[in-house]
Scaffold this active site. Structure first.
Site, PDB file in Angstrom:
ATOM      1  N   ARG A  70      44.989  62.311  56.854  1.00  0.00           N
ATOM      2  CA  ARG A  70      46.435  62.725  56.373  1.00  0.00           C
ATOM      3  C   ARG A  70      46.732  64.110  56.604  1.00  0.00           C
ATOM      4  NH1 ARG A  70      48.992  65.209  51.547  1.00  0.00           N
ATOM      5  NH2 ARG A  70      50.930  64.825  51.560  1.00  0.00           N
TER       6      ARG A  70
ATOM      7  N   HIS B 193      55.699  69.085  55.435  1.00  0.00           N
ATOM      8  CA  HIS B 193      55.131  69.835  54.321  1.00  0.00           C
ATOM      9  C   HIS B 193      55.311  71.192  54.419  1.00  0.00           C
ATOM     10  CE1 HIS B 193      50.859  69.400  52.026  1.00  0.00           C
ATOM     11  NE2 HIS B 193      51.296  70.555  51.894  1.00  0.00           N
TER      12      HIS B 193
ATOM     13  N   GLU C 221      55.539  66.779  48.479  1.00  0.00           N
ATOM     14  CA  GLU C 221      55.821  67.407  47.138  1.00  0.00           C
ATOM     15  C   GLU C 221      57.226  68.086  47.295  1.00  0.00           C
ATOM     16  OE1 GLU C 221      52.229  70.202  46.359  1.00  0.00           O
ATOM     17  OE2 GLU C 221      51.178  68.227  46.062  1.00  0.00           O
TER      18      GLU C 221
ATOM     19  N   ASN D 256      50.022  63.241  44.377  1.00  0.00           N
ATOM     20  CA  ASN D 256      49.103  64.462  44.434  1.00  0.00           C
ATOM     21  C   ASN D 256      48.740  64.569  43.173  1.00  0.00           C
ATOM     22  OD1 ASN D 256      49.589  64.276  47.364  1.00  0.00           O
ATOM     23  ND2 ASN D 256      50.258  66.160  47.372  1.00  0.00           N
TER      24      ASN D 256
ATOM     25  N   TYR E 252      46.661  67.135  40.264  1.00  0.00           N
ATOM     26  CA  TYR E 252      45.868  68.361  40.308  1.00  0.00           C
ATOM     27  C   TYR E 252      45.435  68.568  38.800  1.00  0.00           C
ATOM     28  CZ  TYR E 252      46.196  69.271  45.171  1.00  0.00           C
ATOM     29  OH  TYR E 252      45.951  69.313  46.423  1.00  0.00           O
TER      30      TYR E 252
ATOM     31  N   GLU F 258      46.450  63.607  47.539  1.00  0.00           N
ATOM     32  CA  GLU F 258      45.779  64.901  47.610  1.00  0.00           C
ATOM     33  C   GLU F 258      45.142  64.776  45.983  1.00  0.00           C
ATOM     34  OE1 GLU F 258      47.787  68.379  47.903  1.00  0.00           O
ATOM     35  OE2 GLU F 258      48.862  67.637  49.812  1.00  0.00           O
TER      36      GLU F 258
END
Ligand code: GBH
Length: 497
Positions: free
Chosen positions: A83, A127, A172, A300, A302, A399
């Site tokens: 990616r 991005h 995002e 994504n 985290y 991610e």
């Protein structure tokens, strides 16, 4: 030991995609070469004070010149999907009009090189690197940026479409909108809640319009978008903390999930935002465009946010700054308000317009080098939630990963058991979600190699591969070797062995 231990099955479904992820500005370098125009990240990183270590992405990992070596290294690690993102100003230096052929050629060669190594290319069209001329014309708060993006998307699809399986429009949009235009921690560094809210809408509109033009060119195309989603939980059982959860979940997650997957804005979020705007920027047909049919959703993940109601009494200061910058300095630890040291602009800077005073609570739990709580259970929770509440589409973790304070020996070798434990625990969480019926079809580790970590410059290392920025040497860390093993057996090592 890894935290999520509920799953003892260690094998993933056949066909599960294993990948790594990167982004153009973080790795490519060659910022002013071969016809590339400037993006908002060039401008921002060259602004004194914007990046912790004063660095820029001018050279970064010099991937533009070294992509063949990088692809070879990926192949050696057994990576099956890659990616990456495409730099809009490399393809369209002005953000509209003439195409820079050299830019398109770079991505053509990259894609060919990947395919030659049996690695599936997974491009993301945006991005965060908006062409600077479009920012000069108002940026994402300006509605006209959306059709510009659709035009750019059509150009790239036209050039590469025959070789690409899955297209992702945006990475995002929360970061682009709320860190870029609200908190000012990301490019373009603007600090205005209303601009952030408008940016969020126009980013989603851009996504929808891009989907329309790409699908018009190929009705079979697989389209998706990547959202950064958070698990959000209350600091206590108090009703006021539940309201803090509602607000932050609304602004972090639902403000994107609901329009994109349900074609509507969450009413409570609009309500919270109504002191800021009367929503002239929402036009009648927008939600129909924004909720264009998709083939997959990228997530994504985290960390988790733990939130609490504002301090009672007033003067509660915006609390997001300390956390969202990963800054743990005493001046940002939630102590007494001291707005006298801030300019009015800084005082109003927030990633959470309308909910600025919600407190982000730091608990005494293990964190990464970014200061983010390590919470693999939150990943399973997020996947199950999205599947149950929003969509039966295939999901991908596009991610997940962590920065740690890597120590390299004289040969540049890094032993990084924390990173291995982090990814192991999050993959076990993925497995738990699959066991609960979530159609999770792949996982992309963030990130392939150490790179330009946005506002943190080169001070935070997320890579599976170490990069020595003095000579651009790539040295796989022990996590790279471990991940290669996961891919090879399509599963995790049996625990305890
Ligand atoms: C991703 O964004 C990006 O897509 C990628 O380019 C980047 O390199 C990678 O993550 C690592 O940062 O301080 O607790 O308030 C991550 C999105 C949004 C995650 C803000 C951290 C603040 C957490 N980030 N969030 S906190």
């Amino acid at each position: 030991a890894p935290a999520a231990q509920t799953s003892n099955a260690d094998t993933f479904p056949a066909g599960f995609r294993w990948g790594v992820a990167t982004a153009a500005y973080q790795i490519e370098g060659a910022a002013a070469e071969y016809g590339r125009g400037p993006s908002i990240w060039d401008t921002f990183s060259h602004t004194p004070g914007a990046i912790t270590d004063g660095s820029t992405g001018d050279v970064a990992c010099d991937h533009y010149h070294r992509f063949r070596d990088d692809v070879r290294l990926m192949a050696e690690m057994g990576i099956r999907s890659y990616r990456f993102s495409i730099s809009w100003p490399r393809v369209q230096p002005d953000g509209h009009g003439p195409v820079n052929t050299a830019g398109l050629d770079f991505y053509r060669e990259l894609v060919d090189e990947l395919l030659a190594h049996d690695i599936e290319p997974w491009p993301t069209l945006y991005h965060w690197d908006l062409p600077q001329p479009l920012e000069d014309a108002g940026g994402w708060p300006n509605r006209d940026t959306a059709p510009r993006f659709a035009e750019y998307a059509a150009i790239v699809h036209d050039a590469l479409g025959d070789r690409i399986g899955h297209w992702t429009t945006l990475n995002e949009p929360w970061c682009s909108a709320f860190l870029g235009y609200g908190a000012g921690e990301h490019a373009p560094g603007r600090r205005d809640g209303l601009s952030a809210v408008r940016a969020a809408h126009h980013l989603m509109l851009a996504h929808g319009q891009a989907c329309e033009v790409i699908r018009a060119a190929n009705s079979q195309v697989k389209l998706g978008v990547t959202l950064n989603l958070y698990a959000v939980s209350p600091a206590s059982a108090a009703p006021a903390d539940a309201d803090a959860v509602r607000r932050i979940d609304g602004l972090a997650n639902r403000i994107f999930l609901d329009p994109i997957l349900r074609g509507e804005y969450p009413a409570d979020v609009l309500d919270d935002l109504s002191p800021l705007t009367s929503f002239e920027h929402l036009h009648d047909d927008d939600l129909g465009i924004i909720s264009a049919p998709l083939s997959f959703l990228g997530i994504n993940y985290y960390s988790r946010y733990v939130v609490a109601a504002p301090e009672s009494g007033d003067g509660a200061r915006p609390s997001e700054n300390a956390r969202s910058s990963g800054d743990t300095s005493p001046s940002s630890d939630g102590g007494a308000p001291d707005n006298t040291t801030m300019s009015p602009d800084e005082a109003s800077a927030s990633a959470w317009p309308g909910s600025e005073t919600v407190r982000f609570v730091e608990r005494d739990v293990p964190v990464t080098a970014m200061g983010w709580e390590i919470d693999p259970v939150g990943l399973a929770e997020t996947l199950v939630r999205v599947h149950r509440e929003y969509t039966t589409l295939p999901l991908y973790v596009t991610e997940n990963g962590a920065a740690f304070d890597d120590v390299a020996d004289d040969h540049g070798t890094v032993d990084d058991p924390e990173r291995i434990a982090f990814i192991d625990a999050h993959l076990r969480a993925c497995h738990d979600a699959i066991d609960e019926g979530v159609p999770l079809r792949g996982y992309f580790a963030w990130t392939f190699m150490d790179n330009f970590e946005w506002a943190h410059g080169y001070t935070k290392r997320f890579g599976l591969v170490r990069v020595d920025f003095s000579d651009q040497r790539r040295i796989p860390k022990s996590s790279a070797e471990w991940y290669a093993g996961v891919i090879q057996r399509n599963g995790l090592p049996i625990m305890g062995s």
